[in-house]
Design a protein around this motif. Structure first.
Motif, PDB file in Angstrom:
ATOM      1  N   ASP A   9       2.071 -24.885  34.378  1.00  0.00           N
ATOM      2  CA  ASP A   9       1.040 -23.945  35.274  1.00  0.00           C
ATOM      3  C   ASP A   9       1.435 -22.493  34.525  1.00  0.00           C
ATOM      4  OD1 ASP A   9      -0.384 -25.531  36.416  1.00  0.00           O
ATOM      5  OD2 ASP A   9       1.568 -25.130  38.122  1.00  0.00           O
ATOM      6  N   TYR A  10       2.736 -22.230  33.902  1.00  0.00           N
ATOM      7  CA  TYR A  10       3.424 -21.429  32.955  1.00  0.00           C
ATOM      8  C   TYR A  10       2.781 -20.890  31.753  1.00  0.00           C
ATOM      9  CZ  TYR A  10       5.966 -18.041  30.657  1.00  0.00           C
ATOM     10  OH  TYR A  10       6.593 -16.156  30.065  1.00  0.00           O
ATOM     11  N   SER A  11       2.428 -21.962  31.270  1.00  0.00           N
ATOM     12  CA  SER A  11       1.499 -21.591  29.626  1.00  0.00           C
ATOM     13  C   SER A  11       0.049 -21.311  29.906  1.00  0.00           C
ATOM     14  CB  SER A  11       1.597 -22.450  28.539  1.00  0.00           C
ATOM     15  OG  SER A  11       1.551 -24.072  29.521  1.00  0.00           O
ATOM     16  N   SER A  12      -0.589 -21.651  31.003  1.00  0.00           N
ATOM     17  CA  SER A  12      -1.627 -22.078  31.588  1.00  0.00           C
ATOM     18  C   SER A  12      -2.660 -19.834  32.013  1.00  0.00           C
ATOM     19  CB  SER A  12      -2.742 -22.795  32.243  1.00  0.00           C
ATOM     20  OG  SER A  12      -1.827 -21.741  33.679  1.00  0.00           O
ATOM     21  N   SER A  13      -1.110 -19.232  32.670  1.00  0.00           N
ATOM     22  CA  SER A  13      -1.060 -18.106  32.290  1.00  0.00           C
ATOM     23  C   SER A  13      -0.838 -17.781  31.892  1.00  0.00           C
ATOM     24  CB  SER A  13      -0.757 -18.070  33.803  1.00  0.00           C
ATOM     25  OG  SER A  13       0.764 -18.457  33.976  1.00  0.00           O
ATOM     26  N   LEU A  14      -0.686 -17.567  31.314  1.00  0.00           N
ATOM     27  CA  LEU A  14      -0.314 -16.872  29.634  1.00  0.00           C
ATOM     28  C   LEU A  14      -1.137 -16.177  29.274  1.00  0.00           C
ATOM     29  CD1 LEU A  14       3.249 -15.889  28.112  1.00  0.00           C
ATOM     30  CD2 LEU A  14       2.483 -17.613  26.864  1.00  0.00           C
ATOM     31  N   PRO A  15      -2.289 -16.568  28.429  1.00  0.00           N
ATOM     32  CA  PRO A  15      -3.285 -16.030  28.216  1.00  0.00           C
ATOM     33  C   PRO A  15      -3.916 -14.384  29.199  1.00  0.00           C
ATOM     34  CG  PRO A  15      -3.502 -18.500  27.481  1.00  0.00           C
ATOM     35  CD  PRO A  15      -2.539 -17.810  28.831  1.00  0.00           C
ATOM     36  N   PHE A  16      -4.411 -15.279  30.314  1.00  0.00           N
ATOM     37  CA  PHE A  16      -4.495 -14.494  31.622  1.00  0.00           C
ATOM     38  C   PHE A  16      -3.211 -13.201  31.890  1.00  0.00           C
ATOM     39  CE2 PHE A  16      -4.530 -13.231  35.996  1.00  0.00           C
ATOM     40  CZ  PHE A  16      -5.458 -12.841  35.860  1.00  0.00           C
ATOM     41  N   ALA A  17      -2.199 -13.561  31.436  1.00  0.00           N
ATOM     42  CA  ALA A  17      -1.329 -12.420  31.875  1.00  0.00           C
ATOM     43  C   ALA A  17      -1.385 -10.921  30.798  1.00  0.00           C
ATOM     44  CB  ALA A  17      -0.060 -12.745  32.203  1.00  0.00           C
ATOM     45  N   LYS A  18      -1.542 -11.983  28.908  1.00  0.00           N
ATOM     46  CA  LYS A  18      -2.203 -11.036  27.914  1.00  0.00           C
ATOM     47  C   LYS A  18      -3.378 -10.403  28.234  1.00  0.00           C
ATOM     48  CE  LYS A  18      -2.174 -11.324  22.909  1.00  0.00           C
ATOM     49  NZ  LYS A  18      -3.059 -10.182  23.160  1.00  0.00           N
ATOM     50  N   TRP A  19      -3.919 -10.841  28.851  1.00  0.00           N
ATOM     51  CA  TRP A  19      -5.793  -9.689  28.169  1.00  0.00           C
ATOM     52  C   TRP A  19      -5.024  -8.809  29.582  1.00  0.00           C
ATOM     53  CZ3 TRP A  19      -8.882 -10.308  32.990  1.00  0.00           C
ATOM     54  CH2 TRP A  19      -9.571  -9.416  32.931  1.00  0.00           C
ATOM     55  N   ARG A  20      -4.407  -9.640  30.400  1.00  0.00           N
ATOM     56  CA  ARG A  20      -4.217  -8.584  31.472  1.00  0.00           C
ATOM     57  C   ARG A  20      -3.643  -6.863  31.976  1.00  0.00           C
ATOM     58  NH1 ARG A  20      -1.157  -8.972  37.837  1.00  0.00           N
ATOM     59  NH2 ARG A  20      -2.098  -7.093  38.357  1.00  0.00           N
ATOM     60  N   SER A  21      -2.804  -7.326  30.457  1.00  0.00           N
ATOM     61  CA  SER A  21      -2.302  -7.138  29.614  1.00  0.00           C
ATOM     62  C   SER A  21      -2.380  -5.292  29.319  1.00  0.00           C
ATOM     63  CB  SER A  21      -0.500  -7.126  29.274  1.00  0.00           C
ATOM     64  OG  SER A  21       0.123  -6.014  28.300  1.00  0.00           O
ATOM     65  N   ASP A  22      -3.397  -6.287  27.963  1.00  0.00           N
ATOM     66  CA  ASP A  22      -4.131  -5.472  27.291  1.00  0.00           C
ATOM     67  C   ASP A  22      -4.747  -4.144  27.650  1.00  0.00           C
ATOM     68  OD1 ASP A  22      -2.950  -6.562  24.932  1.00  0.00           O
ATOM     69  OD2 ASP A  22      -4.501  -8.677  24.475  1.00  0.00           O
TER      70      ASP A  22
END
Length: 194
Positions: A9-22
């Motif tokens: 779950d953590y690794s699948s949410s990592l791209p979303f967190a990066k996109w949100r931060s960017d």
């Protein structure tokens, strides 16, 4: 060593967190670049407000959304016109606005700064515009009563705010930085000779 479901779950949410931060960083960069351009910002907000008004006019609905938007904008306007320290409430501790000519000059500091005022209004119009795409917010109502009530509320609120401004002698608007002009000439030299 086995991978736990939490790691997946953590690794699948990592791209979303990066996109949100960017996205957040790019949006903040846009806001920072728009700060020194108040005329352009307000023209953009006027365009968004016009699009919202045109949509409501063409649909002939969403009067409750418009009424709620009007109440929210009135609340923002009161914050924009009010000082950060209310002289009525804080007058006893010495942090009040000057009321006499001999008092120390204290600049008017708004409770709601212009940039936050603009940003909140723009967000409000965007949210109201999105709400017009959902029929659940289109409550049937007799809109002239809402308009009359809002106009009465506006005038009563502005009357109270203007009386407050007169009572405590502050003006929330200025025309830039004041310049020192020196001492004025004596009154006898300014009188015309007969």
């Amino acid at each position: 060593m086995e991978a736990s479901p939490m790691d997946a779950d953590y690794s699948s949410s990592l791209p979303f967190a990066k996109w949100r931060s960017d996205t957040s960083r790019h949006f903040q960069h846009f806001l920072d670049r728009s700060t020194p351009h108040p005329v352009g910002r307000w023209l953009g907000t006027l365009a968004i407000a016009s699009i919202y008004a045109l949509r409501c006019y063409l649909i002939q609905g969403f009067y409750i959304v418009s009424y709620g938007l009007g109440i929210y904008l009135l609340n923002l306007l009161i914050g924009f016109l009010s000082p950060v320290v209310d002289p009525e409430m804080e007058g006893l501790d010495g942090a009040s606005l000057p009321t006499r000519g001999s008092d120390e000059f204290k600049p008017f500091i708004r409770r709601l700064p212009e940039f936050k005022f603009w940003y909140s209004i723009t967000k409000a119009f965007c949210v109201a515009f999105v709400m017009t795409f959902f029929s659940v917010f289109d409550v049937p109502v007799f809109w002239p009563i809402l308009l009359f009530y809002w106009v009465v509320l506006f005038f009563l609120t502005m009357k109270r705010q203007i009386q407050h401004m007169i009572k405590y002698k502050y003006v929330p608007f200025s025309r830039g930085k004041q310049k020192y002009t020196g001492k004025k000439a004596s009154g006898s030299s300014t009188l015309p000779k007969d």
